[in-house]
Design a protein around this motif. Sequence first.
Motif, PDB file in Angstrom:
ATOM      1  N   GLN A 120       0.836  -1.281   0.062  1.00  0.00           N
ATOM      2  CA  GLN A 120       0.111  -0.132   0.006  1.00  0.00           C
ATOM      3  C   GLN A 120       0.840   1.176  -0.024  1.00  0.00           C
ATOM      4  OE1 GLN A 120      -2.634  -0.460   3.436  1.00  0.00           O
ATOM      5  NE2 GLN A 120      -4.052  -1.903   2.502  1.00  0.00           N
ATOM      6  N   THR A 121       2.080   1.165   0.945  1.00  0.00           N
ATOM      7  CA  THR A 121       2.781   2.196   0.888  1.00  0.00           C
ATOM      8  C   THR A 121       3.480   2.494  -0.348  1.00  0.00           C
ATOM      9  OG1 THR A 121       3.237   2.032   3.022  1.00  0.00           O
ATOM     10  CG2 THR A 121       4.904   3.331   2.281  1.00  0.00           C
ATOM     11  N   ALA A 122       3.994   1.764  -1.381  1.00  0.00           N
ATOM     12  CA  ALA A 122       4.658   1.586  -2.546  1.00  0.00           C
ATOM     13  C   ALA A 122       3.438   2.165  -3.543  1.00  0.00           C
ATOM     14  CB  ALA A 122       4.972   0.196  -3.143  1.00  0.00           C
ATOM     15  N   GLU A 123       2.358   1.780  -3.367  1.00  0.00           N
ATOM     16  CA  GLU A 123       1.347   2.264  -4.308  1.00  0.00           C
ATOM     17  C   GLU A 123       0.924   3.658  -4.155  1.00  0.00           C
ATOM     18  OE1 GLU A 123      -0.321   0.599  -6.673  1.00  0.00           O
ATOM     19  OE2 GLU A 123      -0.100  -1.539  -6.210  1.00  0.00           O
ATOM     20  N   ILE A 124       1.073   3.929  -3.158  1.00  0.00           N
ATOM     21  CA  ILE A 124       0.800   5.552  -2.628  1.00  0.00           C
ATOM     22  C   ILE A 124       2.050   6.323  -3.167  1.00  0.00           C
ATOM     23  CG2 ILE A 124       0.762   7.328  -0.984  1.00  0.00           C
ATOM     24  CD1 ILE A 124      -1.099   5.065   0.776  1.00  0.00           C
ATOM     25  N   ALA A 125       3.288   5.848  -2.838  1.00  0.00           N
ATOM     26  CA  ALA A 125       4.479   6.569  -3.392  1.00  0.00           C
ATOM     27  C   ALA A 125       4.373   6.693  -4.792  1.00  0.00           C
ATOM     28  CB  ALA A 125       5.738   5.773  -2.784  1.00  0.00           C
ATOM     29  N   PHE A 126       4.191   5.572  -5.568  1.00  0.00           N
ATOM     30  CA  PHE A 126       3.865   5.457  -7.034  1.00  0.00           C
ATOM     31  C   PHE A 126       3.182   6.468  -7.516  1.00  0.00           C
ATOM     32  CE2 PHE A 126       2.252   3.784 -11.000  1.00  0.00           C
ATOM     33  CZ  PHE A 126       3.553   3.785 -11.915  1.00  0.00           C
ATOM     34  N   ALA A 127       1.858   6.497  -6.975  1.00  0.00           N
ATOM     35  CA  ALA A 127       0.834   7.345  -7.701  1.00  0.00           C
ATOM     36  C   ALA A 127       1.282   8.903  -7.163  1.00  0.00           C
ATOM     37  CB  ALA A 127      -0.480   7.096  -6.640  1.00  0.00           C
ATOM     38  N   ASN A 128       1.866   9.365  -6.057  1.00  0.00           N
ATOM     39  CA  ASN A 128       2.564  10.578  -5.882  1.00  0.00           C
ATOM     40  C   ASN A 128       3.557  10.718  -7.050  1.00  0.00           C
ATOM     41  OD1 ASN A 128       0.877  10.893  -3.739  1.00  0.00           O
ATOM     42  ND2 ASN A 128       2.415  10.281  -2.222  1.00  0.00           N
ATOM     43  N   THR A 129       4.356  10.090  -7.225  1.00  0.00           N
ATOM     44  CA  THR A 129       5.355  10.144  -8.379  1.00  0.00           C
ATOM     45  C   THR A 129       4.706  10.375  -9.601  1.00  0.00           C
ATOM     46  OG1 THR A 129       6.814   8.807  -7.200  1.00  0.00           O
ATOM     47  CG2 THR A 129       7.634   9.398  -9.241  1.00  0.00           C
ATOM     48  N   GLN A 130       3.783   9.560  -9.925  1.00  0.00           N
ATOM     49  CA  GLN A 130       3.276   9.975 -11.330  1.00  0.00           C
ATOM     50  C   GLN A 130       2.356  11.101 -11.436  1.00  0.00           C
ATOM     51  OE1 GLN A 130       1.183   6.339 -12.560  1.00  0.00           O
ATOM     52  NE2 GLN A 130       2.467   6.688 -14.234  1.00  0.00           N
ATOM     53  N   SER A 131       1.843  11.557 -10.307  1.00  0.00           N
ATOM     54  CA  SER A 131       1.053  12.885 -10.220  1.00  0.00           C
ATOM     55  C   SER A 131       2.125  14.284 -10.368  1.00  0.00           C
ATOM     56  CB  SER A 131       0.288  12.932  -9.215  1.00  0.00           C
ATOM     57  OG  SER A 131       0.879  13.107  -7.930  1.00  0.00           O
ATOM     58  N   GLN A 132       3.161  13.850  -9.825  1.00  0.00           N
ATOM     59  CA  GLN A 132       4.205  15.024  -9.831  1.00  0.00           C
ATOM     60  C   GLN A 132       4.675  14.991 -11.398  1.00  0.00           C
ATOM     61  OE1 GLN A 132       7.152  14.017  -6.972  1.00  0.00           O
ATOM     62  NE2 GLN A 132       6.000  14.835  -5.329  1.00  0.00           N
ATOM     63  N   PHE A 133       4.814  13.774 -12.101  1.00  0.00           N
ATOM     64  CA  PHE A 133       5.419  13.646 -13.399  1.00  0.00           C
ATOM     65  C   PHE A 133       4.292  14.224 -14.408  1.00  0.00           C
ATOM     66  CE2 PHE A 133       5.313  11.502 -17.361  1.00  0.00           C
ATOM     67  CZ  PHE A 133       6.617  11.548 -17.861  1.00  0.00           C
ATOM     68  N   PHE A 134       2.982  14.072 -14.258  1.00  0.00           N
ATOM     69  CA  PHE A 134       1.857  14.628 -15.144  1.00  0.00           C
ATOM     70  C   PHE A 134       1.855  16.027 -14.842  1.00  0.00           C
ATOM     71  CE2 PHE A 134       0.584  10.211 -15.296  1.00  0.00           C
ATOM     72  CZ  PHE A 134       0.702  10.093 -16.580  1.00  0.00           C
ATOM     73  N   ALA A 135       2.076  16.316 -13.545  1.00  0.00           N
ATOM     74  CA  ALA A 135       1.879  17.973 -13.228  1.00  0.00           C
ATOM     75  C   ALA A 135       3.009  18.805 -13.843  1.00  0.00           C
ATOM     76  CB  ALA A 135       1.980  18.175 -11.781  1.00  0.00           C
ATOM     77  N   ARG A 136       4.285  18.130 -13.743  1.00  0.00           N
ATOM     78  CA  ARG A 136       5.318  18.843 -14.500  1.00  0.00           C
ATOM     79  C   ARG A 136       5.246  18.719 -16.185  1.00  0.00           C
ATOM     80  NH1 ARG A 136       9.722  17.895 -17.154  1.00  0.00           N
ATOM     81  NH2 ARG A 136      10.449  15.937 -17.038  1.00  0.00           N
TER      82      ARG A 136
END
Length: 74
Positions: A10-26
């Motif tokens: 669950q922690t890994a999934e949350i971290a991955f989602a955060n990373t992806q959202s930062q990528f798309f925001a960038r």
Amino acid sequence: MAQTHSKSRQTAEIAFANTQSQFFARNSAVEELDSLVLAREEKTRRLREARLAKELNDREAATASLLARRAKSV
């Protein structure tokens, strides 16, 4: 059907989602900057063309004026 995952998963999934959202925001920010740059370049091009056309018109008017004065004096 909801699946239950381990706490580390669950922690890994949350971290991955955060990373992806930062990528798309960038990417979104980069696209916005690119569109601003293109708009500025287009405006600069239009203004340059207008300035050059006005300078040409002014030059032609000045030449015509000088020719008219020269014709009067001869």
